[in-house]
Design a protein around this motif. Structure first.
Motif, PDB file in Angstrom:
ATOM      1  N   LEU A 420       0.854  -1.186   0.000  1.00  0.00           N
ATOM      2  CA  LEU A 420       0.000   0.000   0.000  1.00  0.00           C
ATOM      3  C   LEU A 420       0.886   1.231   0.000  1.00  0.00           C
ATOM      4  N   VAL A 421       0.724   2.059  -1.026  1.00  0.00           N
ATOM      5  CA  VAL A 421       1.428   3.337  -1.102  1.00  0.00           C
ATOM      6  C   VAL A 421       0.437   4.430  -0.738  1.00  0.00           C
ATOM      7  N   ALA A 422       0.598   5.035   0.419  1.00  0.00           N
ATOM      8  CA  ALA A 422      -0.292   6.091   0.905  1.00  0.00           C
ATOM      9  C   ALA A 422       0.306   7.436   0.526  1.00  0.00           C
ATOM     10  N   GLY A 423      -0.262   8.056  -0.504  1.00  0.00           N
ATOM     11  CA  GLY A 423       0.272   9.311  -1.000  1.00  0.00           C
ATOM     12  C   GLY A 423       0.025  10.472  -0.053  1.00  0.00           C
ATOM     13  N   HIS A 424       0.802  11.505  -0.238  1.00  0.00           N
ATOM     14  CA  HIS A 424       0.673  12.707   0.591  1.00  0.00           C
ATOM     15  C   HIS A 424      -0.687  13.375   0.400  1.00  0.00           C
ATOM     16  N   ASP A 425      -1.237  13.288  -0.822  1.00  0.00           N
ATOM     17  CA  ASP A 425      -2.490  13.978  -1.148  1.00  0.00           C
ATOM     18  C   ASP A 425      -3.684  13.028  -1.152  1.00  0.00           C
ATOM     19  N   VAL A 491      -6.437  11.266   9.550  1.00  0.00           N
ATOM     20  CA  VAL A 491      -7.461  10.275   9.182  1.00  0.00           C
ATOM     21  C   VAL A 491      -6.964   9.414   8.029  1.00  0.00           C
ATOM     22  N   ALA A 492      -6.316  10.045   7.042  1.00  0.00           N
ATOM     23  CA  ALA A 492      -5.782   9.282   5.907  1.00  0.00           C
ATOM     24  C   ALA A 492      -4.692   8.317   6.365  1.00  0.00           C
ATOM     25  N   LEU A 493      -3.841   8.742   7.298  1.00  0.00           N
ATOM     26  CA  LEU A 493      -2.804   7.851   7.823  1.00  0.00           C
ATOM     27  C   LEU A 493      -3.427   6.694   8.594  1.00  0.00           C
ATOM     28  N   ALA A 494      -4.469   6.982   9.377  1.00  0.00           N
ATOM     29  CA  ALA A 494      -5.155   5.910  10.109  1.00  0.00           C
ATOM     30  C   ALA A 494      -5.735   4.890   9.139  1.00  0.00           C
ATOM     31  N   ARG A 495      -6.290   5.356   8.038  1.00  0.00           N
ATOM     32  CA  ARG A 495      -6.833   4.447   7.022  1.00  0.00           C
ATOM     33  C   ARG A 495      -5.728   3.564   6.442  1.00  0.00           C
ATOM     34  N   HIS A 507       3.987   8.605   2.375  1.00  0.00           N
ATOM     35  CA  HIS A 507       4.675   9.795   1.880  1.00  0.00           C
ATOM     36  C   HIS A 507       4.223  11.026   2.661  1.00  0.00           C
ATOM     37  N   ASP A 508       5.143  11.648   3.370  1.00  0.00           N
ATOM     38  CA  ASP A 508       4.911  12.910   4.089  1.00  0.00           C
ATOM     39  C   ASP A 508       3.548  12.952   4.770  1.00  0.00           C
ATOM     40  N   PRO A 509       3.303  12.107   5.785  1.00  0.00           N
ATOM     41  CA  PRO A 509       1.969  12.046   6.384  1.00  0.00           C
ATOM     42  C   PRO A 509       1.692  13.093   7.448  1.00  0.00           C
ATOM     43  N   THR A 510       2.684  13.937   7.802  1.00  0.00           N
ATOM     44  CA  THR A 510       2.492  14.843   8.938  1.00  0.00           C
ATOM     45  C   THR A 510       2.894  16.278   8.633  1.00  0.00           C
ATOM     46  N   THR A 511       2.838  16.687   7.384  1.00  0.00           N
ATOM     47  CA  THR A 511       3.298  18.044   7.043  1.00  0.00           C
ATOM     48  C   THR A 511       2.380  19.134   7.593  1.00  0.00           C
ATOM     49  N   ALA A 512       1.134  18.774   7.958  1.00  0.00           N
ATOM     50  CA  ALA A 512       0.181  19.803   8.406  1.00  0.00           C
ATOM     51  C   ALA A 512      -0.159  19.693   9.889  1.00  0.00           C
ATOM     52  N   VAL A 513       0.649  18.944  10.648  1.00  0.00           N
ATOM     53  CA  VAL A 513       0.372  18.814  12.080  1.00  0.00           C
ATOM     54  C   VAL A 513       1.483  19.498  12.873  1.00  0.00           C
ATOM     55  N   ASP A 514       1.181  19.802  14.135  1.00  0.00           N
ATOM     56  CA  ASP A 514       2.171  20.481  14.968  1.00  0.00           C
ATOM     57  C   ASP A 514       3.248  19.497  15.434  1.00  0.00           C
ATOM     58  N   ALA A 515       4.318  20.040  15.996  1.00  0.00           N
ATOM     59  CA  ALA A 515       5.482  19.223  16.346  1.00  0.00           C
ATOM     60  C   ALA A 515       5.156  18.186  17.420  1.00  0.00           C
ATOM     61  N   VAL A 516       4.319  18.557  18.395  1.00  0.00           N
ATOM     62  CA  VAL A 516       3.992  17.612  19.462  1.00  0.00           C
ATOM     63  C   VAL A 516       3.194  16.433  18.905  1.00  0.00           C
ATOM     64  N   THR A 517       2.191  16.751  18.090  1.00  0.00           N
ATOM     65  CA  THR A 517       1.385  15.685  17.489  1.00  0.00           C
ATOM     66  C   THR A 517       2.237  14.830  16.561  1.00  0.00           C
TER      67      THR A 517
END
Length: 580
Positions: A420-425, A491-495, A507-517
């Motif tokens: 499974l390739v989970a794309g960034h978008d 949610v996409a990463l959980a899927r 691919h880049d699953p956390t570019t829009a989350v804060d550093a702690v998360t």
């Protein structure tokens, strides 16, 4: 943001033969309803043609003779005929509409199946909006050909019945109709040719405009972020103007075709009425026969007008069928091989001399159960690597292997079940939050309390459930636009985690989350995927820090391989890509 031109695949679609094959296949698939509708429609038109004949009989046998009994008898016959006309029209139209809708539905399913085929290729040269237009408007127009065919057969039946009756009334009148009708049909066909060409251009431009609009809406936040709204509006305005010009040209062609056919038809009917009147004056036909002849002439106006609309529908249907054929006949991006994956899949991934896009002679070994990080200094290299790992494309040089079997020798569908390739978008879909993660997310005692619940916790999506008013049952709008960027990513990463594939490429699953998360997600992914092969293609230091080792892709080649901390110490290119 920008995609390929929607008209890029139209050259092959202009071939007439594939389009005719689509039309014929659609009609054959609905042959029962088409035959039933045509039979009932033919009966309706035959009855319509007999109405003026019966009126003429009433005049000659009842009114002229003053016979009240005969008058009542023939009026009863007329009533029965009208009842038959009503039922034949009702059920014939129902069968025709059913054939049109079922035909369009079958084409839509066929198109969606082709677009979703693991081999890919249907989307090449077409924006998503263009594919949506083909699967909706073009499929509808091809399906409408079934109704057009039914109406054409009905109209032709009416013409034949009218011609036979006119031959019995007067041979010159009947011959005039029999000779004039094919000439009118031939002229209508000639006049439909410009409409067919302009209709195809109109559909191409409309599909492209739809594709550009979809592309712009999908990237609206990015456009606002970089201040490119004016450029986007200008781009869509140009595309929409081209679509408008093509639509107006097609409308003018249709108006000219319909007007010319109507004018020719009117002249033809006027000549028929004139000849019939002269025959009545000369005493060659009776008063009732004259009334029948004039009534038939007026009746024939309807079927002849129908042919102009049928020609227009057929022209548009042929153009749409050619576009559909272009999608269905698009060659797959990758083909299916005859090899089979060993069971169970261990998850050993190997790249040998892979060259694709910007990648050059990439050699890479991923051991079963390893968590590997890949940091690419060029995002295009990361995208090329993802396409090869998911076999969205075969590498231009070298090979990719899974458990010792080259991917090009495997069925793409089998690969999707193992890798499974989970794309960034990755997109979310309309439904609830739980629906987007996976089936069984809310089943008590099932996946909801097991794997899926753990996947949501690992991806940090459990925080989203707690924060939303309806929890996991909160509705998610199309593309997940009701959620923030960070929420959509989690949610996409959980899927992706819940799918539980032997090999997971993210691919880049956390570019829009804060550093702690992000730190929590990194630890969660590490724990959830323990013992299964995982490849994290990212420049996030938090994610790379939890991997077993990191591969640095620089200038399209493997520049170094080491744990994250070691690469930070000895590779300037790595520090620039990851820490800058």
């Amino acid at each position: 943001m920008s995609g390929p031109d929607a008209g890029g695949g139209s050259a092959g679609a202009r071939s007439g033969a594939p389009g005719r094959a689509v039309l014929l296949r659609t009609l054959r698939g609905q042959r029962r309803d088409v035959a039933l509708g045509s039979a009932l429609g033919a009966a309706h038109q035959a009855g319509e043609a007999l109405v003026p004949v019966l009126i003429g009989v009433v005049i000659d046998q009842a009114v002229a003779e003053g016979d009240a009994g005969a008058l009542l008898l023939w009026l009863a016959v007329l009533a029965v005929v009208y009842v038959g006309l009503s039922f034949s029209f009702r059920f014939g139209a129902r069968a025709g509409e059913r054939a049109a809708e079922q035909g369009a539905h079958t084409l839509r399913v066929e198109l969606v199946r082709r677009v979703l085929d693991p081999g890919g290729g249907a989307e090449n040269g077409r924006l998503p909006g263009a594919l949506a237009s083909i699967a909706t408007e073009d499929a509808k127009r091809v399906g409408a050909v079934a109704m057009a065919l039914m109406i054409g057969i009905s109209a032709l039946t009416g013409l034949l019945v009218g011609a036979v009756v006119l031959l019995r009334i007067s041979v010159p009148l009947g011959l005039m109709v029999l000779i004039g009708t094919p000439v009118l049909l031939w002229l209508g066909h000639l006049l439909s040719k410009p409409l067919e060409r302009r209709s195809e251009a109109e559909q191409e431009r409309a599909a492209h405009a739809s594709g550009v609009a979809t592309d712009l809406v999908a990237g609206l936040r990015v456009l606002k972020g970089i201040g490119a709204e004016s450029a986007a509006v200008a781009r869509y305005r140009r595309t929409s103007r081209d679509s408008l010009v093509a639509t107006l040209r097609a409308a003018r062609a249709e108006a000219l075709q319909s007007g010319m056919v109507l004018a020719l038809t009117g002249c033809f009917i006027a000549v028929v009425a004139l000849v019939g009147g002269r025959l009545a004056v000369q005493g060659d036909i009776s008063l009732g026969q004259l009334v029948s002849a004039v009534g038939l002439a007026l009746f024939l106006l309807g079927p002849l007008e129908v042919f102009s609309f049928v020609n227009a529908d057929l022209a548009q249907g042929r153009a749409s069928a050619a576009r559909i054929a272009g999608v269905l006949a698009a060659p797959p991006e990758v083909t299916s091989g005859g090899a089979r994956l060993p069971r169970p899949v261990r998850g050993a991934v190997r790249l040998r001399g892979v060259g694709h896009g910007g990648l050059r002679e990439v050699d890479l070994d991923v051991a079963p159960g390893e968590m590997l990080g890949v940091a690419a200094t060029d995002p295009a290299d990361a995208a090329a690597l993802l396409r090869c790992l998911g076999r969205q494309a075969d590498p231009e040089a070298g090979m990719v292997e899974l458990d010792g079997v080259p991917l090009r020798e495997l069925d793409p569908a089998d690969i999707r079940m193992a890798v499974l390739v989970a794309g960034h978008d990755a997109d979310l879909f309309e439904g609830t939050l739980h629906d987007n993660v996976g089936p069984g997310a809310t089943a008590p005692g099932g996946d909801g309390s097991g794997r899926i619940a753990r996947a949501m916790a690992a991806a940090g999506a459990d925080e989203i459930v707690r924060a939303l008013p309806l929890g996991g049952e909160t509705p998610v709008s199309e593309h997940g636009r009701s959620l923030s960027g960070g929420q959509r990513q989690r949610v996409a990463l959980a899927r992706a985690l819940a799918a539980d594939r032997p090999v997971l490429v993210v691919h880049d699953p956390t570019t829009a989350v804060d550093a702690v998360t992000e730190a929590r997600v990194a630890a969660g992914v590490r724990e959830f995927r323990r013992g299964r092969t995982t490849i994290l293609v990212t420049t996030s230091p938090a994610l790379l820090a939890v991997t077993d080792r990191v591969v640095l892709l620089h200038d399209g080649r493997v520049a170094d391989t080491a744990p994250h901390a070691e690469l930070v110490r000895r590779q300037a290119a790595y520090r620039t890509a990851v820490l800058a």
